[in-house]
Enzyme design. Structure first.
Site, PDB file in Angstrom:
ATOM      1  N   LYS A 178      -3.325   5.559 -11.310  1.00  0.00           N
ATOM      2  CA  LYS A 178      -3.384   5.061  -9.935  1.00  0.00           C
ATOM      3  C   LYS A 178      -2.662   3.712  -9.889  1.00  0.00           C
ATOM      4  CE  LYS A 178      -5.733   2.398  -7.543  1.00  0.00           C
ATOM      5  NZ  LYS A 178      -4.653   1.835  -6.705  1.00  0.00           N
ATOM      6  N   PRO A 213      -7.036   0.336  -1.994  1.00  0.00           N
ATOM      7  CA  PRO A 213      -7.323   0.046  -3.406  1.00  0.00           C
ATOM      8  C   PRO A 213      -8.634   0.669  -3.868  1.00  0.00           C
ATOM      9  CG  PRO A 213      -7.361  -1.995  -2.075  1.00  0.00           C
ATOM     10  CD  PRO A 213      -6.942  -0.868  -1.168  1.00  0.00           C
ATOM     11  N   GLY A 216      -9.276   3.493  -6.273  1.00  0.00           N
ATOM     12  CA  GLY A 216      -9.469   3.152  -7.689  1.00  0.00           C
ATOM     13  C   GLY A 216     -10.943   3.156  -8.054  1.00  0.00           C
ATOM     14  N   GLU A 254      -7.293  -5.463 -19.147  1.00  0.00           N
ATOM     15  CA  GLU A 254      -6.277  -6.507 -19.329  1.00  0.00           C
ATOM     16  C   GLU A 254      -6.275  -7.326 -18.050  1.00  0.00           C
ATOM     17  OE1 GLU A 254      -4.889  -6.927 -22.108  1.00  0.00           O
ATOM     18  OE2 GLU A 254      -5.264  -5.017 -23.082  1.00  0.00           O
ATOM     19  N   CYS A 287       0.787 -12.497 -15.883  1.00  0.00           N
ATOM     20  CA  CYS A 287      -0.554 -12.834 -16.352  1.00  0.00           C
ATOM     21  C   CYS A 287      -0.528 -13.843 -17.497  1.00  0.00           C
ATOM     22  CB  CYS A 287      -1.253 -11.564 -16.804  1.00  0.00           C
ATOM     23  SG  CYS A 287      -0.257 -10.629 -17.971  1.00  0.00           S
ATOM     24  N   GLU A 385      -6.264 -19.040 -11.479  1.00  0.00           N
ATOM     25  CA  GLU A 385      -4.988 -18.343 -11.623  1.00  0.00           C
ATOM     26  C   GLU A 385      -4.319 -18.318 -10.255  1.00  0.00           C
ATOM     27  OE1 GLU A 385      -4.950 -14.021 -12.196  1.00  0.00           O
ATOM     28  OE2 GLU A 385      -3.537 -14.350 -13.828  1.00  0.00           O
TER      29      GLU A 385
HETATM   30  P1  NAD Z   1      -5.902  -6.302  -8.622  1.00  0.00           P
HETATM   31  O1  NAD Z   1      -7.001  -6.548  -9.572  1.00  0.00           O
HETATM   32  O2  NAD Z   1      -6.055  -6.704  -7.217  1.00  0.00           O
HETATM   33  O3  NAD Z   1      -5.534  -4.735  -8.581  1.00  0.00           O
HETATM   34  C1  NAD Z   1      -5.175  -4.024  -9.732  1.00  0.00           C
HETATM   35  C2  NAD Z   1      -5.402  -2.543  -9.496  1.00  0.00           C
HETATM   36  O4  NAD Z   1      -6.794  -2.298  -9.279  1.00  0.00           O
HETATM   37  C3  NAD Z   1      -4.683  -1.988  -8.288  1.00  0.00           C
HETATM   38  O5  NAD Z   1      -4.187  -0.715  -8.597  1.00  0.00           O
HETATM   39  C4  NAD Z   1      -5.800  -1.907  -7.245  1.00  0.00           C
HETATM   40  O6  NAD Z   1      -5.550  -0.941  -6.250  1.00  0.00           O
HETATM   41  C5  NAD Z   1      -6.979  -1.507  -8.105  1.00  0.00           C
HETATM   42  N1  NAD Z   1      -8.299  -1.836  -7.549  1.00  0.00           N
HETATM   43  C6  NAD Z   1      -8.615  -2.798  -6.628  1.00  0.00           C
HETATM   44  N2  NAD Z   1      -9.954  -2.825  -6.415  1.00  0.00           N
HETATM   45  C7  NAD Z   1     -10.490  -1.883  -7.234  1.00  0.00           C
HETATM   46  C8  NAD Z   1     -11.824  -1.452  -7.510  1.00  0.00           C
HETATM   47  N3  NAD Z   1     -12.878  -2.000  -6.903  1.00  0.00           N
HETATM   48  N4  NAD Z   1     -12.025  -0.478  -8.430  1.00  0.00           N
HETATM   49  C9  NAD Z   1     -10.975   0.069  -9.086  1.00  0.00           C
HETATM   50  N5  NAD Z   1      -9.675  -0.295  -8.870  1.00  0.00           N
HETATM   51  C10 NAD Z   1      -9.441  -1.259  -7.964  1.00  0.00           C
HETATM   52  O7  NAD Z   1      -4.629  -6.975  -9.342  1.00  0.00           O
HETATM   53  P2  NAD Z   1      -3.192  -7.219  -8.733  1.00  0.00           P
HETATM   54  O8  NAD Z   1      -3.343  -8.253  -7.669  1.00  0.00           O
HETATM   55  O9  NAD Z   1      -2.556  -5.904  -8.426  1.00  0.00           O
HETATM   56  O10 NAD Z   1      -2.430  -7.848 -10.013  1.00  0.00           O
HETATM   57  C11 NAD Z   1      -2.474  -9.194 -10.337  1.00  0.00           C
HETATM   58  C12 NAD Z   1      -3.525  -9.464 -11.397  1.00  0.00           C
HETATM   59  O11 NAD Z   1      -3.277  -8.659 -12.562  1.00  0.00           O
HETATM   60  C13 NAD Z   1      -3.494 -10.891 -11.909  1.00  0.00           C
HETATM   61  O12 NAD Z   1      -4.793 -11.394 -12.011  1.00  0.00           O
HETATM   62  C14 NAD Z   1      -2.857 -10.781 -13.288  1.00  0.00           C
HETATM   63  O13 NAD Z   1      -3.173 -11.821 -14.168  1.00  0.00           O
HETATM   64  C15 NAD Z   1      -3.351  -9.462 -13.741  1.00  0.00           C
HETATM   65  N6  NAD Z   1      -2.499  -8.907 -14.808  1.00  0.00           N
HETATM   66  C16 NAD Z   1      -2.964  -8.881 -16.096  1.00  0.00           C
HETATM   67  C17 NAD Z   1      -2.168  -8.386 -17.126  1.00  0.00           C
HETATM   68  C18 NAD Z   1      -2.684  -8.331 -18.544  1.00  0.00           C
HETATM   69  O14 NAD Z   1      -2.128  -7.567 -19.327  1.00  0.00           O
HETATM   70  N7  NAD Z   1      -3.704  -9.093 -18.917  1.00  0.00           N
HETATM   71  C19 NAD Z   1      -0.885  -7.905 -16.848  1.00  0.00           C
HETATM   72  C20 NAD Z   1      -0.437  -7.949 -15.527  1.00  0.00           C
HETATM   73  C21 NAD Z   1      -1.266  -8.439 -14.516  1.00  0.00           C
END
Ligand code: NAD
Length: 481
Positions: A178, A213, A216, A254, A287, A385
């Site tokens: 997803k 979202p 998910g 992650e 990240c 962040e």
């Molecule tokens: P997000 O957490 O808002 O969303 C990530 C994913 O989760 C999306 O596909 C979203 O639709 C889904 N989602 C949202 N709410 C959910 C729920 N309640 N249950 C299940 N799934 C759900 O993150 P974002 O804004 O898309 O990405 C940015 C974040 O990702 C930053 O905090 C960044 O640091 C982190 N990030 C971490 C890594 C790593 O490897 N540590 C790599 C890239 C990004």
């Protein structure tokens, strides 16, 4: 329009529902993506479950390696199309797509293909009396965990999708991907490449795109899922742990970061401008970017001058311009959030560069590269962040103070150290509580290097043998002996 991939078929969502895919540089739709609902999700998870339970996929290591090699070749063949998707739907500057956003990450697929066959799935333990007193031969089997829910963010959309899906498949799992709502095509294109370039059987890999979202959350709560492999924010990671608790579903997370770049007093500071300004790559949406710069008081003014010059030289603008490294942020909501945090920063620190939106760019979700200095280690901009092109410079007194500041964070994803003395840098690297550390600009990201976070930056590891093992269960078998 792109398609969902469900049970081997590329198709639209139930009722043909779609939603627009917005280019963050133009604020215009570049097309649509299927807007999957619960029925589509149910079909995808059902297909993945059936493919895991009723086919040879999980046991046929050679066939999986063959399919992953096809996938690598397919992704190579489609690279230009994928590059275009990254630039237009995620605003990734085209210059960056030749590195870890696309070209170099494909090596991970070959790595997984090799590991699919070379991993020691079965080992026999050395002779030892059991706790019951009797002798027994004991075998330890590592078996694929089952159905994986792969949930990914928009900042490295293709990389996260490819890492998760190809590792899960190599380990013998089946998967439902997803992607983030803002970057549906990076998921859908991977699904298309799987169908058009590989022999991966129906149901083994599924892709479900949706505007909401919370689809998910439904995926995480589905009891047919055995592992949730998530990359995204710490906040959503915590929600996923709660949702997964009901069925005691395993999670690998992650999450976010607020990484420190510690410059020691013997570092070659004049050469570090690019390292300092590197936090603005892809508009700071990374990240593991080192968004806190720790400078020794003895060389503070010199370090700030180098950072300021590097920030002022950054080219911000149209991501399709090959000279740009700072494109737009993903959407209006993110831009507003970043500008709000910059506003708080103005109350608590001195601003040297930027601090708003670029005057010349009236269309697109742009934020100026922004440099703060004299930042208190506990300030909001040193703790939260921001996920925008913002660097907070913090002075420190001595190495112990630098370690204390670096570790003063709920996060523990990454760090960097710069020093003229590698032994000194290594001693410091050991004292920092993060999953990765770069010394003097060396890059740790590689297919065989485990990546992940301490503290609230996550649970488990991606990439490397450790990352592969996340997709496996352990079974011990005792035989008379
Ligand atoms: P997000 O957490 O808002 O969303 C990530 C994913 O989760 C999306 O596909 C979203 O639709 C889904 N989602 C949202 N709410 C959910 C729920 N309640 N249950 C299940 N799934 C759900 O993150 P974002 O804004 O898309 O990405 C940015 C974040 O990702 C930053 O905090 C960044 O640091 C982190 N990030 C971490 C890594 C790593 O490897 N540590 C790599 C890239 C990004």
């Amino acid at each position: 329009m792109t398609g969902l991939l469900i049970d081997g078929v590329l198709r639209g969502a139930a009722d043909d529902r779609t939603y627009p895919n917005i280019n963050p540089a133009t604020e215009q739709s570049i097309g649509t993506a299927p807007d999957a609902d619960r029925a589509d999700l149910d079909a995808a998870v059902g297909a993945a479950r059936r493919a895991f339970d009723h086919t040879e996929w999980s046991r046929d290591h050679e066939f999986r390696a063959h399919c992953l090699r096809q996938l690598r070749n397919g992704l190579e063949a489609e690279k230009d199309r994928l590059r275009d998707v990254l630039v237009r739907e995620a605003g990734v500057p085209v210059a960056l797509t030749y590195s870890i956003w696309l070209d170099t990450i494909l090596d991970a697929v070959s790595y997984w293909a090799d590991l699919a066959v070379s991993y020691p799935y079965q080992t026999e333990l050395a002779a030892r009396e059991t706790l019951a007193g009797a002798a027994a031969r004991r075998m330890v089997l590592h078996e694929p965990i089952g159905v994986v829910a792969a949930i990914t963010p928009w900042n490295y959309p293709l990389a996260c999708n490819i890492f998760k899906v190809s590792a899960a498949l190599a380990a013998g799992c089946t998967v439902v991907l997803k992607p983030a709502p803002d970057t549906p095509w990076s998921g859908a294109e991977l699904g298309r490449v799987i169908v058009e370039h590989t022999d991966i059987p129906a149901g083994v890999a599924n892709v479900v795109t949706a505007a909401d979202p919370l689809l998910g959350e439904a995926l995480v709560r589905d009891p047919r899922v055995d592992l949730v492999h998530f990359t995204g924010s710490t906040q959503v990671g915590k929600q996923i742990m709660v949702s997964a608790a009901d069925a005691v579903t395993r999670v690998c997370l992650e999450l976010g970061g607020k990484s420190a770049n510690i410059v020691l007093d013997d570092a070659d500071i004049p050469s570090l401008g690019a390292a300092f300004a590197g936090v603005c790559a892809h508009a700071g949406q990374g990240c593991a970017l080192t968004t806190r710069l720790l400078l020794p008081r003895s060389r503070y003014d010199e370090g700030i001058a180098v950072a300021q010059a590097a920030f002022e030289a950054l080219k911000c603008g149209d991501p399709s311009d090959p000279e740009v490294v700072v494109g737009p942020v993903i959407n209006a909501r993110q831009r507003a959030r970043i500008l709000d945090l910059i506003g708080q920063g103005k109350q608590e620190a001195r601003i040297l560069v930027g601090g708003g939106t670029p005057q010349a760019l009236t269309t697109g979700y742009y934020v100026e590269p922004t440099l703060f200095c004299d930042v208190d280690p506990d300030a909001v901009i040193a703790q939260q962040e921001i996920f925008g092109p913002v660097l907070a410079v913090i002075p420190y007194d001595d190495v112990d103070h630098a370690v204390q500041i670096a570790n003063n964070s709920i996060y523990g994803l990454s760090a960097a150290v710069h020093s003229g003395d590698l032994e000194r840098a290594m001693t410091l690297a050991r004292r920092i509580r993060t999953g990765t550390v770069s010394v003097n600009g060396a890059v740790w990201l590689a297919a065989d290097t485990p990546f992940g976070g301490y503290k609230q930056s996550g649970l488990g590891r991606e990439l490397g043998v450790e990352g592969f093992a996340e997709f496996l269960e352990t079974k011990s078998v005792a035989l008379p002996g």
